[in-house]
Write an enzyme that holds these catalytic residues in place. Structure first.
Site, PDB file in Angstrom:
ATOM      1  N   TRP A 177      -1.608  -2.558  10.245  1.00 40.08           N
ATOM      2  CA  TRP A 177      -0.944  -2.101   9.019  1.00 40.08           C
ATOM      3  C   TRP A 177       0.375  -1.522   9.499  1.00 40.08           C
ATOM      4  O   TRP A 177       0.447  -0.388   9.945  1.00 40.08           O
ATOM      5  CB  TRP A 177      -1.799  -1.059   8.311  1.00 40.08           C
ATOM      6  CG  TRP A 177      -1.222  -0.407   7.087  1.00 40.08           C
ATOM      7  CD1 TRP A 177       0.034   0.075   6.907  1.00 40.08           C
ATOM      8  CD2 TRP A 177      -1.922  -0.137   5.857  1.00 40.08           C
ATOM      9  NE1 TRP A 177       0.188   0.637   5.668  1.00 40.08           N
ATOM     10  CE2 TRP A 177      -1.010   0.518   4.996  1.00 40.08           C
ATOM     11  CE3 TRP A 177      -3.217  -0.374   5.415  1.00 40.08           C
ATOM     12  CZ2 TRP A 177      -1.365   0.939   3.710  1.00 40.08           C
ATOM     13  CZ3 TRP A 177      -3.571   0.050   4.143  1.00 40.08           C
ATOM     14  CH2 TRP A 177      -2.662   0.684   3.294  1.00 40.08           C
ATOM     15  N   ASP A 178       1.429  -2.297   9.435  1.00 42.27           N
ATOM     16  CA  ASP A 178       2.708  -1.931  10.025  1.00 42.27           C
ATOM     17  C   ASP A 178       3.552  -1.214   8.986  1.00 42.27           C
ATOM     18  O   ASP A 178       3.991  -1.804   7.997  1.00 42.27           O
ATOM     19  CB  ASP A 178       3.415  -3.199  10.527  1.00 42.27           C
ATOM     20  CG  ASP A 178       4.516  -2.896  11.529  1.00 42.27           C
ATOM     21  OD1 ASP A 178       5.095  -1.789  11.467  1.00 42.27           O
ATOM     22  OD2 ASP A 178       4.802  -3.766  12.367  1.00 42.27           O
ATOM     23  N   TYR A 196      -6.211   6.531  10.708  1.00 35.90           N
ATOM     24  CA  TYR A 196      -5.790   5.147  10.918  1.00 35.90           C
ATOM     25  C   TYR A 196      -4.715   5.038  11.988  1.00 35.90           C
ATOM     26  O   TYR A 196      -4.044   4.015  12.113  1.00 35.90           O
ATOM     27  CB  TYR A 196      -5.262   4.557   9.606  1.00 35.90           C
ATOM     28  CG  TYR A 196      -4.293   5.477   8.878  1.00 35.90           C
ATOM     29  CD1 TYR A 196      -2.959   5.572   9.258  1.00 35.90           C
ATOM     30  CD2 TYR A 196      -4.721   6.244   7.800  1.00 35.90           C
ATOM     31  CE1 TYR A 196      -2.084   6.411   8.599  1.00 35.90           C
ATOM     32  CE2 TYR A 196      -3.846   7.088   7.126  1.00 35.90           C
ATOM     33  CZ  TYR A 196      -2.532   7.167   7.529  1.00 35.90           C
ATOM     34  OH  TYR A 196      -1.668   8.004   6.862  1.00 35.90           O
ATOM     35  N   GLY A 223       0.793  -1.213   0.000  1.00 36.93           N
ATOM     36  CA  GLY A 223       0.000   0.000   0.000  1.00 36.93           C
ATOM     37  C   GLY A 223       0.828   1.267   0.000  1.00 36.93           C
ATOM     38  O   GLY A 223       0.359   2.314   0.448  1.00 36.93           O
ATOM     39  N   ASP A 263       8.795   5.018   1.460  1.00 34.60           N
ATOM     40  CA  ASP A 263       8.333   5.717   0.265  1.00 34.60           C
ATOM     41  C   ASP A 263       8.309   7.229   0.404  1.00 34.60           C
ATOM     42  O   ASP A 263       8.102   7.934  -0.571  1.00 34.60           O
ATOM     43  CB  ASP A 263       6.938   5.217  -0.137  1.00 34.60           C
ATOM     44  CG  ASP A 263       5.890   5.405   0.954  1.00 34.60           C
ATOM     45  OD1 ASP A 263       6.261   5.804   2.077  1.00 34.60           O
ATOM     46  OD2 ASP A 263       4.705   5.146   0.683  1.00 34.60           O
ATOM     47  N   LYS A 282      -0.289   2.670  -4.336  1.00 36.76           N
ATOM     48  CA  LYS A 282      -0.890   3.962  -4.638  1.00 36.76           C
ATOM     49  C   LYS A 282      -0.681   4.377  -6.094  1.00 36.76           C
ATOM     50  O   LYS A 282      -1.444   5.173  -6.628  1.00 36.76           O
ATOM     51  CB  LYS A 282      -0.307   5.032  -3.706  1.00 36.76           C
ATOM     52  CG  LYS A 282      -0.529   4.778  -2.216  1.00 36.76           C
ATOM     53  CD  LYS A 282      -2.004   4.775  -1.855  1.00 36.76           C
ATOM     54  CE  LYS A 282      -2.221   4.799  -0.344  1.00 36.76           C
ATOM     55  NZ  LYS A 282      -2.149   3.477   0.288  1.00 36.76           N
ATOM     56  N   ASP A 340      -7.510   5.986   3.421  1.00 37.26           N
ATOM     57  CA  ASP A 340      -6.315   6.638   3.961  1.00 37.26           C
ATOM     58  C   ASP A 340      -5.858   7.791   3.081  1.00 37.26           C
ATOM     59  O   ASP A 340      -6.016   7.780   1.865  1.00 37.26           O
ATOM     60  CB  ASP A 340      -5.182   5.623   4.116  1.00 37.26           C
ATOM     61  CG  ASP A 340      -4.840   4.914   2.821  1.00 37.26           C
ATOM     62  OD1 ASP A 340      -3.699   5.071   2.353  1.00 37.26           O
ATOM     63  OD2 ASP A 340      -5.710   4.217   2.265  1.00 37.26           O
ATOM     64  N   ASP A 341      -5.281   8.789   3.724  1.00 36.83           N
ATOM     65  CA  ASP A 341      -4.700   9.952   3.064  1.00 36.83           C
ATOM     66  C   ASP A 341      -5.712  10.714   2.217  1.00 36.83           C
ATOM     67  O   ASP A 341      -5.390  11.217   1.129  1.00 36.83           O
ATOM     68  CB  ASP A 341      -3.476   9.537   2.229  1.00 36.83           C
ATOM     69  CG  ASP A 341      -2.336   9.054   3.111  1.00 36.83           C
ATOM     70  OD1 ASP A 341      -2.432   9.219   4.329  1.00 36.83           O
ATOM     71  OD2 ASP A 341      -1.368   8.499   2.579  1.00 36.83           O
TER      72      ASP A 341
END
Length: 341
Positions: free
Chosen positions: A219-220, A157, A14, A226, A45, A121-122
């Site tokens: 979600w580690d 999150y 992700g 990135d 993404k 997310d984001d």
């Protein structure tokens, strides 16, 4: 002595940044499966058909490649999932959006998915009745997919205040409202106290479970690299700041990978060790074992020698370019706004 049970281990691809090649992804899949991982969620993404252009299906070549990936993941004994970010689907969540979601989820089902993830997310979060609308979207998707497991990632999150600064102040009792309105079978992705958490402990996970009314799937955001700054570093060390004691508080533990596909597998191999060994886990020894398994003893020794330079100093502070070790790629940096997710 009975070996302790591992939580459901997986990878959530992700991150921001360049897409892996089929060969890179295939190497990761085979390595994770052999190490005891049980699921692989595809949702980079940079795949526009899953995010900014989510209403438009993958083209024929992309669809064929994803069907091949699904078959490879399943043949390796893992569950295959895909992650869709339906930007603009909540306000309003109307008949047109329902039609678009129905069509796109049918596309993903046809590719062959065991798991479906709906991600928020984001994205901007300072919207009215955010939790209610997001729950409606996720519950709708859960009702039409052939996938047997459904996951979602909230806009908020993590407890990290950076999310409020970047995406707007989170609504009051956002997690509580979300947990009450989501189908009880939906699993919720969560990154911890920070976007990229240095430590994830039982106390924190217990609090979040109480708020959501369910345990989370972690979600580690390690070894992901990135972000603009993180991409100048290679994240190679074994997992630290997590312990086997958190396993009962998780439905699963998924790692978000680094840009370098093959190097990602070094820390990835240490996560099952952490859970299996419990209090006997030693992260330096785990790194040595994982690196030796994947690279051989000579190259593992070289990597160990330069670990401080690669992970801590980073490329900008080195006087020489990062060596192009076999099966690695130089990192160019991604576009993550908050550094991980």
């Amino acid at each position: 002595m009975t070996e302790p049970a591992l939580p459901d281990l997986g990878m959530i691809e992700g991150r921001f940044g360049r897409l892996w090649t089929p060969d890179e992804r295939g190497y990761v899949v085979e390595t994770l499966a052999a190490a005891g991982y049980s699921f692989y969620h595809y949702g980079p993404k940079a795949d526009a058909a899953l995010r900014r252009s989510w209403r438009t299906a993958h083209d024929a070549a992309q669809t064929a490649a994803l069907a091949q990936l699904s078959a490879q993941v399943r043949a390796a004994g893992m569950r295959f999932g895909m992650a869709l970010t339906p930007i603009g689907s909540t306000h309003p969540f109307d008949d047109a959006v329902r039609a678009d979601l129905t069509r796109r989820i049918a596309d993903l089902d046809a590719i062959g998915i065991d798991d479906l993830a709906i991600l928020f997310d984001d994205l901007r979060g300072d919207l009215p009745e955010l939790a209610a609308w997001q729950a409606d979207v996720v519950n709708f998707c859960a009702g039409i997919t052939r996938a047997t497991r459904v996951y979602m990632c909230p806009t908020y999150y993590s407890d990290d205040p950076v999310l409020d600064r970047v995406f707007g102040a989170r609504p009051v009792d956002y997690l509580g409202d979300l947990g009450r309105m989501l189908d009880p079978a939906v699993q919720v992705y969560w990154t911890g106290e920070e976007v990229c958490s240095k430590e994830i402990g039982v106390g924190h996970l217990r609090r979040v479970a109480d708020a959501l009314g369910r345990r989370v799937c972690l979600w580690d955001n390690y070894p992901v690299n990135d972000g603009a700054r993180m991409s100048r570093h290679l994240h190679l060390r074994a997992f630290t700041g997590r312990s086997a004691a958190i396993a009962p508080w998780l439905t699963g533990h998924a790692i978000n990978p680094a840009i370098q596909a093959r190097l990602t597998c070094i820390p990835a191999l240490t996560l099952p060790m952490l859970y299996r060994l419990g209090e006997d886990y030693r992260y330096a020894a785990a790194f040595t074992e994982a690196a030796t398994t994947l690279l051989g003893s000579e190259l593992a020794d070289l990597l160990q020698r330069d670990l401080l330079k690669f992970q801590d100093a980073g490329q900008d502070r080195l006087n020489i370019p990062i060596p192009n070790y076999p099966h690695t790629h130089r990192h160019r940096g991604g576009g993550a706004m908050v550094g991980g997710l």
